[in-house]
Design a protein around this motif. Sequence first.
Motif, PDB file in Angstrom:
ATOM      1  N   ASN A  33      20.934 -18.409  -6.171  1.00  0.00           N
ATOM      2  CA  ASN A  33      21.527 -17.677  -7.280  1.00  0.00           C
ATOM      3  C   ASN A  33      22.110 -16.370  -6.767  1.00  0.00           C
ATOM      4  O   ASN A  33      21.447 -15.623  -6.038  1.00  0.00           O
ATOM      5  N   PHE A  34      23.343 -16.088  -7.170  1.00  0.00           N
ATOM      6  CA  PHE A  34      24.003 -14.862  -6.761  1.00  0.00           C
ATOM      7  C   PHE A  34      24.594 -14.194  -7.996  1.00  0.00           C
ATOM      8  O   PHE A  34      25.370 -14.806  -8.730  1.00  0.00           O
ATOM      9  N   ASP A  35      24.222 -12.931  -8.227  1.00  0.00           N
ATOM     10  CA  ASP A  35      24.707 -12.182  -9.375  1.00  0.00           C
ATOM     11  C   ASP A  35      25.358 -10.892  -8.884  1.00  0.00           C
ATOM     12  O   ASP A  35      24.717 -10.107  -8.170  1.00  0.00           O
ATOM     13  N   PHE A  36      26.614 -10.685  -9.264  1.00  0.00           N
ATOM     14  CA  PHE A  36      27.343  -9.490  -8.864  1.00  0.00           C
ATOM     15  C   PHE A  36      27.925  -8.831 -10.108  1.00  0.00           C
ATOM     16  O   PHE A  36      28.532  -9.494 -10.949  1.00  0.00           O
ATOM     17  N   GLU A  37      27.748  -7.522 -10.204  1.00  0.00           N
ATOM     18  CA  GLU A  37      28.321  -6.783 -11.320  1.00  0.00           C
ATOM     19  C   GLU A  37      28.925  -5.496 -10.793  1.00  0.00           C
ATOM     20  O   GLU A  37      28.275  -4.738 -10.077  1.00  0.00           O
ATOM     21  N   GLN A  38      30.199  -5.250 -11.122  1.00  0.00           N
ATOM     22  CA  GLN A  38      30.863  -4.001 -10.778  1.00  0.00           C
ATOM     23  C   GLN A  38      31.449  -3.412 -12.051  1.00  0.00           C
ATOM     24  O   GLN A  38      32.151  -4.094 -12.796  1.00  0.00           O
ATOM     25  N   LEU A  39      31.182  -2.129 -12.278  1.00  0.00           N
ATOM     26  CA  LEU A  39      31.704  -1.425 -13.437  1.00  0.00           C
ATOM     27  C   LEU A  39      32.557  -0.268 -12.941  1.00  0.00           C
ATOM     28  O   LEU A  39      32.126   0.510 -12.098  1.00  0.00           O
ATOM     29  N   GLY A  40      33.774  -0.176 -13.448  1.00  0.00           N
ATOM     30  CA  GLY A  40      34.676   0.874 -13.016  1.00  0.00           C
ATOM     31  C   GLY A  40      36.007   0.300 -12.597  1.00  0.00           C
ATOM     32  O   GLY A  40      36.314  -0.855 -12.884  1.00  0.00           O
ATOM     33  N   SER A  41      36.794   1.066 -11.888  1.00  0.00           N
ATOM     34  CA  SER A  41      38.147   0.655 -11.526  1.00  0.00           C
ATOM     35  C   SER A  41      38.327   0.639 -10.019  1.00  0.00           C
ATOM     36  O   SER A  41      37.633   1.348  -9.281  1.00  0.00           O
ATOM     37  N   GLY A  42      39.262  -0.207  -9.564  1.00  0.00           N
ATOM     38  CA  GLY A  42      39.639  -0.240  -8.160  1.00  0.00           C
ATOM     39  C   GLY A  42      38.594  -0.823  -7.241  1.00  0.00           C
ATOM     40  O   GLY A  42      38.556  -0.504  -6.052  1.00  0.00           O
ATOM     41  N   ASN A  43      37.747  -1.719  -7.745  1.00  0.00           N
ATOM     42  CA  ASN A  43      36.703  -2.320  -6.920  1.00  0.00           C
ATOM     43  C   ASN A  43      37.168  -3.651  -6.333  1.00  0.00           C
ATOM     44  O   ASN A  43      38.075  -4.290  -6.837  1.00  0.00           O
ATOM     45  N   ILE A  44      36.489  -4.079  -5.263  1.00  0.00           N
ATOM     46  CA  ILE A  44      36.843  -5.328  -4.588  1.00  0.00           C
ATOM     47  C   ILE A  44      35.574  -6.102  -4.263  1.00  0.00           C
ATOM     48  O   ILE A  44      34.593  -5.538  -3.775  1.00  0.00           O
ATOM     49  N   ILE A  45      35.599  -7.410  -4.530  1.00  0.00           N
ATOM     50  CA  ILE A  45      34.604  -8.337  -4.007  1.00  0.00           C
ATOM     51  C   ILE A  45      35.356  -9.383  -3.192  1.00  0.00           C
ATOM     52  O   ILE A  45      36.300 -10.001  -3.687  1.00  0.00           O
ATOM     53  N   GLY A  46      34.963  -9.585  -1.945  1.00  0.00           N
ATOM     54  CA  GLY A  46      35.636 -10.557  -1.094  1.00  0.00           C
ATOM     55  C   GLY A  46      34.729 -10.953   0.039  1.00  0.00           C
ATOM     56  O   GLY A  46      33.562 -10.567   0.104  1.00  0.00           O
ATOM     57  N   GLY A  47      35.267 -11.794   0.942  1.00  0.00           N
ATOM     58  CA  GLY A  47      34.467 -12.173   2.086  1.00  0.00           C
ATOM     59  C   GLY A  47      34.902 -13.474   2.696  1.00  0.00           C
ATOM     60  O   GLY A  47      35.950 -14.029   2.369  1.00  0.00           O
ATOM     61  N   ALA A  48      34.073 -13.974   3.607  1.00  0.00           N
ATOM     62  CA  ALA A  48      34.337 -15.238   4.269  1.00  0.00           C
ATOM     63  C   ALA A  48      33.803 -16.378   3.426  1.00  0.00           C
ATOM     64  O   ALA A  48      33.371 -16.196   2.297  1.00  0.00           O
ATOM     65  N   ASP A  49      33.802 -17.588   3.993  1.00  0.00           N
ATOM     66  CA  ASP A  49      33.332 -18.754   3.256  1.00  0.00           C
ATOM     67  C   ASP A  49      31.872 -18.592   2.857  1.00  0.00           C
ATOM     68  O   ASP A  49      31.046 -18.133   3.638  1.00  0.00           O
ATOM     69  N   ALA A  50      31.594 -18.975   1.635  1.00  0.00           N
ATOM     70  CA  ALA A  50      30.220 -19.033   1.159  1.00  0.00           C
ATOM     71  C   ALA A  50      29.890 -20.481   0.846  1.00  0.00           C
ATOM     72  O   ALA A  50      30.710 -21.195   0.284  1.00  0.00           O
TER      73      ALA A  50
END
Length: 226
Positions: A33-50
């Motif tokens: 299980n993976f939970d990601f939360e970002q609040l605000g502006s100009g944020n990035i979620i990225g990466g290699a293969d999962a």
Amino acid sequence: MKKLLLLLLLSAPLYAADNEIYIDQSSGSSNSNFDFEQLGSGNIIGGADAAAVMNLNLDMIGDSNKFLGDIWADNYTGNFVFDGNSNTFNMSTDESNTHGADGSNVNVQATGNSNVFTLNQAMAAQATTLDLDWIINGSSNSITAAIDVDLATNYMDIDGSDNTVTYDGDGYAGGYFWLDHTGSNRSFNIQQKSTLDNDWLKIISVGSNSSTFCVIQNDQGTSTGC
């Protein structure tokens, strides 16, 4: 069971720079299980293969945020929620058919304007029994989906004006696409190309002013385009 929880709050003025989460994960275990939360502006979620049999939950609240990532996973559940304007969602699931992309349950929900969503699902594999659902509320959004269908379903519920939908579904086992839209000045470009098989399409669109519809269903011939 593995569980990873990241919570980033950007409301405090202490954080002057944008936040980023980079993911490079692989696992053969189930029920991750993976939970990601970002609040605000100009944020990035990225990466290699999962990779994993997993549940992936993403909440991005704010403007000009980005989710950029490639994954390979059979039987995964993805919930992607965006609340804001000018956000970018760009994800590919096993485009090279390295491990397969069967049995996915993907849900994309967005409230806001001028967002860009791109999903490539199993471009060289088969998205067997994919269940893909979009709920989009807002105007001037762009939604692009390319799927190697294999009894896959793609449901879009869009409410707003000046939205654009581009859909390309090919493969060998047929697929179902239902587009329910309310709003003006819409543009739809839909191509269903299951080779020697059946495709199903249902469009319900309510709105005024200019509209552009291009629909091509092709199981073997040569299309002249729109």
